[in-house]
Design an enzyme around this catalytic site. Structure first.
Site, PDB file in Angstrom:
ATOM      1  N   SER A 143       0.839  -1.140  -0.064  1.00 51.56           N
ATOM      2  CA  SER A 143       0.064   0.041  -0.047  1.00 51.56           C
ATOM      3  C   SER A 143       0.862   1.113   0.071  1.00 51.56           C
ATOM      4  O   SER A 143       2.005   1.198   0.529  1.00 51.56           O
ATOM      5  CB  SER A 143      -0.749   0.032   1.113  1.00 51.56           C
ATOM      6  N   TYR A 157      -1.985  -0.588  10.321  1.00 49.22           N
ATOM      7  CA  TYR A 157      -2.299  -1.063   8.932  1.00 49.22           C
ATOM      8  C   TYR A 157      -0.749  -0.784   8.079  1.00 49.22           C
ATOM      9  O   TYR A 157      -0.391  -1.578   7.333  1.00 49.22           O
ATOM     10  CB  TYR A 157      -3.406  -0.314   8.317  1.00 49.22           C
TER      11      TYR A 157
END
Length: 251
Positions: A143, A157
């Site tokens: 990401s 995350y």
């Protein structure tokens, strides 16, 4: 035996979002598919839609990637059924989280176990197959948030996605004969995971458009790719160099 025109792609977390769309796009390119996810009802529906649209072979299996034994068994079963697995896309993940120390430890732990420990189990199983075959393409979905530490609900995350990127780099350093390793850094691509934040997120792109950029980078076997290239390539460069005080105001 593998009778596919292009090869066999194994995708985890394929019942929705980016995984589902990657499955559709790889099938349209001529690949046969090994798909797994926890939600088998949705997964089987996706597989049926792809078979009807493309005529490609699609096999499915239930899989919770936090179960390391199950990951190895499912991957090996797919390898046995197809005869070869050409590409494995480590995609399964969750986006839950809370600021550390605010009582959200269960959500943070779940994200860490799924996104990083689960990815580690998948990578172990994938490389066992690729080393035995003598070839393969491992794709790890990271990401843009992996490029810098993120605050509050994004802290855990982002850390898991940074861990995935580090795994990929370590494997590229190992330079395993016949094995290519790619890490993909998606920006904001519409999916089930980020539906709640869509209204307040800039640069969100449609799932099909975003995944098309992901698949194109994967097909080129790029070592790393920020997708879609615009605006995420320049944003990625900025994130790597901006002072933390500015990053704090941007995230």
């Amino acid at each position: 035996m593998n009778t596919s025109a292009e090869g066999v792609v194994l995708i985890t977390g394929a019942s929705s979002g980016l995984g589902e769309e990657m499955a559709c796009q790889f099938a349209s390119r001529g690949y046969e598919l090994a798909l797994c996810a926890r939600r088998t009802d949705r997964l089987d529906a996706v597989a049926a839609e792809i078979r009807a649209a493309t005529g490609r072979r699609v096999e499915t299996a239930a899989l919770d990637v936090t179960d390391a034994v199950a990951v190895e068994e499912v991957f090996q079963d797919f390898a046995n059924h197809f005869g070869v697995i050409d590409r494995i896309v480590v995609n399964a993940g969750v986006g839950q989280g809370a600021a550390l120390g605010t009582g959200g430890r269960q959500a943070n732990h779940r994200t860490a176990m799924t996104n990083f420990i689960g990815a580690l189990s998948q990578t172990e199983a994938a490389l066992e197959i690729f080393r035995r075959q003598g070839h393969g393409h491992l794709v790890l979905i990271s990401s843009i948030s992996a490029l810098r530490g993120m605050r509050k609900s994004m802290t855990t995350y982002a850390a898991t996605k940074a861990g995935i990127a580090s795994l990929a780099e370590g494997l590229r350093l190992e330079n395993i004969n016949g094995v290519d390793v790619s890490v993909i850094y998606p920006g904001y691509i519409r999916s089930e995971m980020n539906a709640a934040m869509e209204a307040k997120t800039r640069f969100m792109v449609d799932t099909r458009v975003g995944v098309k950029a992901m698949v194109a980078a994967i097909e080129k076997r790029r070592a790393k790719a920020y997708v879609p290239r615009w605006p995420w390539m320049p944003i990625a460069m900025a994130l790597k160099t901006l002072p933390l005080s500015i990053i704090r105001n941007l995230t």
